[in-house]
Enzyme design. Structure first.
Site, PDB file in Angstrom:
ATOM      1  N   SER A   1       0.809  -1.219   0.000  1.00  0.00           N
ATOM      2  CA  SER A   1       0.000   0.000   0.000  1.00  0.00           C
ATOM      3  C   SER A   1       0.845   1.274   0.000  1.00  0.00           C
ATOM      4  O   SER A   1       1.046   1.913   1.030  1.00  0.00           O
ATOM      5  CB  SER A   1      -0.968   0.039   1.174  1.00  0.00           C
ATOM      6  OG  SER A   1      -1.805   1.193   1.069  1.00  0.00           O
ATOM      7  N   THR A   2       1.306   1.650  -1.180  1.00  0.00           N
ATOM      8  CA  THR A   2       2.072   2.896  -1.322  1.00  0.00           C
ATOM      9  C   THR A   2       1.194   4.126  -1.088  1.00  0.00           C
ATOM     10  O   THR A   2       1.704   5.195  -0.739  1.00  0.00           O
ATOM     11  CB  THR A   2       2.683   2.985  -2.734  1.00  0.00           C
ATOM     12  OG1 THR A   2       1.634   2.788  -3.698  1.00  0.00           O
ATOM     13  CG2 THR A   2       3.731   1.917  -2.939  1.00  0.00           C
ATOM     14  N   ARG A   3      -0.123   3.978  -1.232  1.00  0.00           N
ATOM     15  CA  ARG A   3      -1.024   5.131  -1.089  1.00  0.00           C
ATOM     16  C   ARG A   3      -1.089   5.640   0.355  1.00  0.00           C
ATOM     17  O   ARG A   3      -1.532   6.759   0.597  1.00  0.00           O
ATOM     18  CB  ARG A   3      -2.427   4.761  -1.580  1.00  0.00           C
ATOM     19  CG  ARG A   3      -2.496   4.570  -3.085  1.00  0.00           C
ATOM     20  CD  ARG A   3      -3.760   3.863  -3.511  1.00  0.00           C
ATOM     21  NE  ARG A   3      -4.951   4.634  -3.187  1.00  0.00           N
ATOM     22  CZ  ARG A   3      -6.183   4.137  -3.235  1.00  0.00           C
ATOM     23  NH1 ARG A   3      -6.369   2.873  -3.574  1.00  0.00           N
ATOM     24  NH2 ARG A   3      -7.216   4.900  -2.938  1.00  0.00           N
ATOM     25  N   MET A   4      -0.665   4.816   1.321  1.00  0.00           N
ATOM     26  CA  MET A   4      -0.656   5.277   2.710  1.00  0.00           C
ATOM     27  C   MET A   4       0.481   6.268   2.972  1.00  0.00           C
ATOM     28  O   MET A   4       0.474   6.989   3.968  1.00  0.00           O
ATOM     29  CB  MET A   4      -0.518   4.095   3.682  1.00  0.00           C
ATOM     30  CG  MET A   4      -1.718   3.175   3.745  1.00  0.00           C
ATOM     31  SD  MET A   4      -3.229   3.946   4.344  1.00  0.00           S
ATOM     32  CE  MET A   4      -2.886   4.136   6.087  1.00  0.00           C
ATOM     33  N   LYS A   5       1.481   6.270   2.045  1.00  0.00           N
ATOM     34  CA  LYS A   5       2.641   7.168   2.183  1.00  0.00           C
ATOM     35  C   LYS A   5       3.269   7.064   3.582  1.00  0.00           C
ATOM     36  O   LYS A   5       3.462   8.054   4.281  1.00  0.00           O
ATOM     37  CB  LYS A   5       2.244   8.619   1.883  1.00  0.00           C
ATOM     38  CG  LYS A   5       1.776   8.834   0.438  1.00  0.00           C
ATOM     39  CD  LYS A   5       1.467  10.292   0.158  1.00  0.00           C
ATOM     40  CE  LYS A   5       1.239  10.562  -1.320  1.00  0.00           C
ATOM     41  NZ  LYS A   5       0.105   9.845  -1.886  1.00  0.00           N
TER      42      LYS A   5
END
Length: 243
Positions: free
Chosen positions: A14-18
């Site tokens: 999950s790269t979208r969680m940064k």
């Protein structure tokens, strides 16, 4: 027949969680979000738990090490949800009974809804029950396609949906109740015939149906329960709902 087991998928990056923290360990009201999924499964009388780990697996295992009833399966390469469940074959080899498959990033799941999903599976001796929800906000979600009698036919992803299918408001929540033996028989037949070259768990429902096994879809969840956390904004939204 064994009491219900639960497989909880927690291998993704999950790269979208940064964030460097594994997604399922992001805290909500002071607890990692995956703890709420475990709570819901326990309250539905699940007595065996297999958490599928992958990205930063040791961190996830350490965070859950105080749960004596939780086992771990490693998905070293993320090749889809079906592949993730395949990694649990050893832990579930002797399990003769129902198994829930849940996502570790859905902390609003209610134990009562999971119990109802298991009840429907038992009452109908179903090989699979797809947990669904009804929503007009169906963008990006898998649609439940039924025949004219209202029986389950298949799950269609948005990118593959016709305009008529795209308008369907019944969506796949990603929560399933399976007969464990039949689940693994179906997984052996799943092929990565898609643009992602991944093994989709959703294909199992259609495989079992084509083999003549009872497969149902039931809207036991409200749409909030199906809310997955993929961004910091969604994390904050879930925290507000929990409060």
């Amino acid at each position: 027949m064994n009491p219900p087991a639960a497989v909880i998928l927690a291998a993704g990056k999950s790269t979208r969680m940064k964030s460097e923290l594994p997604k399922v360990l992001h805290p909500i009201l002071g607890r990692p979000m995956i703890e709420y999924v475990l709570d819901a499964a326990r309250s539905a009388n699940c007595q065996k738990f297999v958490v599928v780990v992958g990205h930063k697996s040791e961190e996830v295992k350490a965070a859950l090490s105080h749960h004596s009833d939780v086992e771990f399966a490693l998905q070293a390469d993320q090749k889809g949800t079906g592949h993730a469940v395949m990694m649990c074959a050893d832990q579930l080899a002797d399990h003769d009974g129902p198994v829930l498959v849940l996502a570790g990033d859905t902390p609003l799941l209610k134990g009562s809804s999971l119990a109802r999903l298991l009840e429907i599976q038992k009452e109908n001796q179903a090989s699979c029950v797809v947990g669904t929800a009804i929503t007009e906000a169906n963008e990006g979600l898998g649609r439940i396609v039924r025949n004219v009698e209202g029986s389950f036919l298949r799950i269609v992803e948005q990118k593959d949906a016709t305009p008529e299918e795209a308008a369907i408001e019944e969506i796949n929540t990603g929560c399933f109740a399976f007969d464990c033996r039949q689940l693994f028989n179906a997984l052996e037949q799943v092929k990565p015939n898609n643009s992602q070259a991944e093994y989709y768990l959703t294909d199992c429902a259609e495989i079992l149906l084509k083999e003549g096994h009872p497969v149902l879809a039931d809207a036991v969840f409200d749409i909030q329960e199906a809310m997955g956390v993929n961004t910091q904004e969604q994390l904050a939204e879930v925290a507000e709902l929990m409060k």
